[in-house]
Motif scaffolding. Structure first.
Motif, PDB file in Angstrom:
ATOM      1  N   SER A  90       0.844  -1.192   0.000  1.00  0.00           N
ATOM      2  CA  SER A  90       0.000   0.000   0.000  1.00  0.00           C
ATOM      3  C   SER A  90       0.878   1.240   0.000  1.00  0.00           C
ATOM      4  CB  SER A  90      -0.924   0.014   1.229  1.00  0.00           C
ATOM      5  OG  SER A  90      -0.169   0.231   2.408  1.00  0.00           O
ATOM      6  N   GLY A  91       0.267   2.373  -0.340  1.00  0.00           N
ATOM      7  CA  GLY A  91       1.001   3.633  -0.368  1.00  0.00           C
ATOM      8  C   GLY A  91       1.732   3.845  -1.684  1.00  0.00           C
ATOM      9  N   ARG A  92       2.370   5.003  -1.772  1.00  0.00           N
ATOM     10  CA  ARG A  92       3.063   5.371  -3.006  1.00  0.00           C
ATOM     11  C   ARG A  92       4.395   6.032  -2.682  1.00  0.00           C
ATOM     12  NH1 ARG A  92      -0.357   5.053  -7.370  1.00  0.00           N
ATOM     13  NH2 ARG A  92      -2.527   4.651  -6.801  1.00  0.00           N
ATOM     14  N   GLY A  93       5.265   5.992  -3.670  1.00  0.00           N
ATOM     15  CA  GLY A  93       6.567   6.612  -3.489  1.00  0.00           C
ATOM     16  C   GLY A  93       7.380   6.546  -4.756  1.00  0.00           C
ATOM     17  N   HIS A  94       8.677   6.669  -4.578  1.00  0.00           N
ATOM     18  CA  HIS A  94       9.586   6.818  -5.704  1.00  0.00           C
ATOM     19  C   HIS A  94      10.846   6.018  -5.408  1.00  0.00           C
ATOM     20  CE1 HIS A  94      10.692   8.930  -9.341  1.00  0.00           C
ATOM     21  NE2 HIS A  94      11.840   9.307  -8.809  1.00  0.00           N
ATOM     22  N   LEU A  95      11.329   5.270  -6.375  1.00  0.00           N
ATOM     23  CA  LEU A  95      12.575   4.516  -6.257  1.00  0.00           C
ATOM     24  C   LEU A  95      13.571   5.051  -7.271  1.00  0.00           C
ATOM     25  CD1 LEU A  95      14.295   1.980  -5.338  1.00  0.00           C
ATOM     26  CD2 LEU A  95      13.198   0.770  -7.254  1.00  0.00           C
ATOM     27  N   ILE A  96      14.808   5.281  -6.815  1.00  0.00           N
ATOM     28  CA  ILE A  96      15.903   5.596  -7.721  1.00  0.00           C
ATOM     29  C   ILE A  96      16.911   4.466  -7.603  1.00  0.00           C
ATOM     30  CG2 ILE A  96      17.682   7.254  -8.394  1.00  0.00           C
ATOM     31  CD1 ILE A  96      16.091   9.410  -6.948  1.00  0.00           C
ATOM     32  N   ALA A  97      17.115   3.723  -8.670  1.00  0.00           N
ATOM     33  CA  ALA A  97      18.028   2.583  -8.679  1.00  0.00           C
ATOM     34  C   ALA A  97      19.015   2.744  -9.814  1.00  0.00           C
ATOM     35  CB  ALA A  97      17.258   1.269  -8.827  1.00  0.00           C
ATOM     36  N   ASP A  98      20.290   2.821  -9.454  1.00  0.00           N
ATOM     37  CA  ASP A  98      21.359   3.035 -10.431  1.00  0.00           C
ATOM     38  C   ASP A  98      21.058   4.224 -11.347  1.00  0.00           C
ATOM     39  OD1 ASP A  98      23.118   1.209  -9.501  1.00  0.00           O
ATOM     40  OD2 ASP A  98      22.935  -0.204 -11.146  1.00  0.00           O
ATOM     41  N   GLY A  99      20.505   5.283 -10.751  1.00  0.00           N
ATOM     42  CA  GLY A  99      20.260   6.517 -11.487  1.00  0.00           C
ATOM     43  C   GLY A  99      18.950   6.574 -12.246  1.00  0.00           C
ATOM     44  N   ARG A 100      18.201   5.480 -12.287  1.00  0.00           N
ATOM     45  CA  ARG A 100      16.920   5.471 -12.996  1.00  0.00           C
ATOM     46  C   ARG A 100      15.765   5.608 -12.004  1.00  0.00           C
ATOM     47  NH1 ARG A 100      16.438   1.097 -17.722  1.00  0.00           N
ATOM     48  NH2 ARG A 100      14.688   2.509 -18.116  1.00  0.00           N
ATOM     49  N   HIS A 101      14.709   6.287 -12.431  1.00  0.00           N
ATOM     50  CA  HIS A 101      13.578   6.594 -11.552  1.00  0.00           C
ATOM     51  C   HIS A 101      12.407   5.662 -11.841  1.00  0.00           C
ATOM     52  CE1 HIS A 101      15.033  10.705 -10.185  1.00  0.00           C
ATOM     53  NE2 HIS A 101      15.938  10.321 -11.066  1.00  0.00           N
ATOM     54  N   TYR A 102      11.769   5.188 -10.762  1.00  0.00           N
ATOM     55  CA  TYR A 102      10.630   4.280 -10.884  1.00  0.00           C
ATOM     56  C   TYR A 102       9.543   4.708  -9.886  1.00  0.00           C
ATOM     57  CZ  TYR A 102      14.276   1.328 -12.960  1.00  0.00           C
ATOM     58  OH  TYR A 102      15.308   0.845 -13.719  1.00  0.00           O
ATOM     59  N   GLN A 103       8.288   4.627 -10.304  1.00  0.00           N
ATOM     60  CA  GLN A 103       7.174   4.894  -9.415  1.00  0.00           C
ATOM     61  C   GLN A 103       6.875   3.634  -8.598  1.00  0.00           C
ATOM     62  OE1 GLN A 103       5.536   7.773  -8.859  1.00  0.00           O
ATOM     63  NE2 GLN A 103       6.991   8.777 -10.241  1.00  0.00           N
ATOM     64  N   LEU A 104       6.627   3.809  -7.305  1.00  0.00           N
ATOM     65  CA  LEU A 104       6.237   2.712  -6.430  1.00  0.00           C
ATOM     66  C   LEU A 104       4.760   2.878  -6.083  1.00  0.00           C
ATOM     67  CD1 LEU A 104       9.345   2.627  -4.041  1.00  0.00           C
ATOM     68  CD2 LEU A 104       8.914   1.231  -6.078  1.00  0.00           C
ATOM     69  N   THR A 105       3.974   1.865  -6.404  1.00  0.00           N
ATOM     70  CA  THR A 105       2.537   1.886  -6.176  1.00  0.00           C
ATOM     71  C   THR A 105       2.132   0.570  -5.528  1.00  0.00           C
ATOM     72  OG1 THR A 105       2.141   0.998  -8.395  1.00  0.00           O
ATOM     73  CG2 THR A 105       2.140   3.397  -8.173  1.00  0.00           C
ATOM     74  N   PRO A 106       0.905   0.470  -5.009  1.00  0.00           N
ATOM     75  CA  PRO A 106       0.478  -0.792  -4.396  1.00  0.00           C
ATOM     76  C   PRO A 106       0.647  -1.967  -5.358  1.00  0.00           C
ATOM     77  CG  PRO A 106      -1.067   0.934  -3.849  1.00  0.00           C
ATOM     78  CD  PRO A 106      -0.114   1.532  -4.842  1.00  0.00           C
ATOM     79  N   GLY A 107       1.312  -3.021  -4.873  1.00  0.00           N
ATOM     80  CA  GLY A 107       1.564  -4.196  -5.687  1.00  0.00           C
ATOM     81  C   GLY A 107       2.932  -4.221  -6.339  1.00  0.00           C
ATOM     82  N   THR A 108       3.731  -3.162  -6.162  1.00  0.00           N
ATOM     83  CA  THR A 108       5.068  -3.145  -6.762  1.00  0.00           C
ATOM     84  C   THR A 108       5.985  -4.139  -6.048  1.00  0.00           C
ATOM     85  OG1 THR A 108       4.906  -0.821  -7.406  1.00  0.00           O
ATOM     86  CG2 THR A 108       7.105  -1.763  -7.302  1.00  0.00           C
ATOM     87  N   LEU A 109       6.718  -4.915  -6.839  1.00  0.00           N
ATOM     88  CA  LEU A 109       7.753  -5.819  -6.359  1.00  0.00           C
ATOM     89  C   LEU A 109       9.074  -5.366  -6.953  1.00  0.00           C
ATOM     90  CD1 LEU A 109       6.390  -9.464  -6.852  1.00  0.00           C
ATOM     91  CD2 LEU A 109       7.400  -8.617  -4.743  1.00  0.00           C
ATOM     92  N   PHE A 110      10.151  -5.399  -6.170  1.00  0.00           N
ATOM     93  CA  PHE A 110      11.452  -5.187  -6.780  1.00  0.00           C
ATOM     94  C   PHE A 110      12.536  -5.870  -5.967  1.00  0.00           C
ATOM     95  CE2 PHE A 110      10.777  -1.486  -4.091  1.00  0.00           C
ATOM     96  CZ  PHE A 110      12.009  -1.166  -3.545  1.00  0.00           C
ATOM     97  N   MET A 111      13.583  -6.280  -6.679  1.00  0.00           N
ATOM     98  CA  MET A 111      14.720  -6.963  -6.077  1.00  0.00           C
ATOM     99  C   MET A 111      15.957  -6.109  -6.273  1.00  0.00           C
ATOM    100  SD  MET A 111      15.361 -10.134  -4.656  1.00  0.00           S
ATOM    101  CE  MET A 111      14.538 -11.496  -5.543  1.00  0.00           C
TER     102      MET A 111
END
Length: 310
Positions: free
Chosen positions: A53-74
């Motif tokens: 739940s909730g929302r946010g922002h991921l920066i991984a190795d300089g690239r930007h990604y939106q984080l929304t409910p249901g997001t998975l990342f490794m």
């Protein structure tokens, strides 16, 4: 959404993934009410993140990604990443931190020759970063995991192990089969608690941790601790601490209105002058210039994203 908390840290949990053995160091749950500074894991270590739940922002190795409910990342070895929550809708996160402690990590060509036998472990080892959306009802597994960890009924250790294997396996199923970055995970020998302590020291205690303090905490000599840090991060203790402090400072400059003096104090510098000198050596510009240049870029990127999403 009423999300069940999970905190698993002291259990001896080993997972099988094809020919690999994964050592689970902890499973945690929490909400993001402030940003997580930029950091990277040691060699052979991974974090599986699930945002229910909730929302946010991921920066991984300089690239930007939106984080929304249901997001998975490794996030695997050497992947620099930071998480920035939306304060109007703070993210919740389940996090599984594990390391590869044994197993054959042969060449990509050798592994592909036996394609169906070790495909999941191949994807994990060769693709240190992946992000996508869950479509396999992952939340139901975390519900089961929380129940087993809370009730601790007979057989709960085996159940927790099985559920974690399911979660990691389901995540790896999402990986793309047509892309295999060249990355090999070495066999790890660090004690579980030492690895967690070292990771957390640079992530949360960068402002004050010393080599002597860390050595005392993990029960090694300063020389052994220095070698251990270099083995895990490819840099000295002093360089790793400086990296952690500078990345935290950069985040404070971009996400808060704190003065340069306050930022210097927050990351452990005795004076603003010493901080400014170190920051300029690290980023090749002063803190104020960095704030003016990069905050403008971030605001422009956010505006562009809003326009594109609209």
């Amino acid at each position: 959404m009423n999300l069940p908390p999970i905190h698993i840290e002291d259990m001896n949990i080993k997972l099988r993934l094809d020919e690999l053995v994964l050592n689970v160091l902890y499973v945690k749950f929490g909400y993001f009410y402030h940003s997580m500074p930029k950091h990277r894991h040691s060699k052979g270590s991974y974090e599986l993140h699930y945002i229910p739940s909730g929302r946010g922002h991921l920066i991984a190795d300089g690239r930007h990604y939106q984080l929304t409910p249901g997001t998975l990342f490794m996030t695997g070895p050497d992947i620099e990443h930071e998480q920035i929550p939306d304060m109007n809708d703070p993210m919740a996160e389940y996090c599984i931190f594990f390391e590869i402690i044994s197993g054959q990590t042969s060449s990509p060509h050798a592994q592909r020759s036996n394609h169906t036998k070790a495909l999941l472990s191949q994807w994990l080892v060769e693709q240190p970063f992946w992000i996508g959306q869950d479509t396999e009802q992952m939340m139901s597994l975390f519900d089961m995991l929380a129940r087993e960890a809370s009730l601790q009924q007979i057989g709960f250790h085996a159940m927790i192990t099985n559920i974690l294997e399911l979660i990691i396996t389901r995540t790896l199923r999402y990986y793309h089969t047509d892309h295999f970055p060249s990355c090999h995970a070495p066999v790890k020998t660090l004690d579980d608690r030492r690895l967690v302590t070292i990771e957390n020291s640079f992530l949360y205690e960068y402002h004050s941790i010393t080599l002597n303090q860390l050595a005392k905490t993990i029960g090694l000599s300063t020389r052994q601790t220095e070698r251990t840090v270099h083995k895990q991060y490819g840099m000295s203790f002093a360089a790793k601490k400086l990296h952690a402090r500078m990345e935290a400072a950069a985040q404070l400059l971009l996400t808060t209105d704190q003065t340069i003096r306050d930022v210097a104090s927050a990351i452990g510098f005795s004076t603003a002058e010493r901080f400014s000198h170190a920051f300029k050596q690290y980023f090749h510009m002063s803190p104020s210039v960095y704030r003016n240049e990069h905050r403008g870029k971030d605001e422009e990127e956010q505006e562009d994203k809003k326009l594109n999403e609209g």
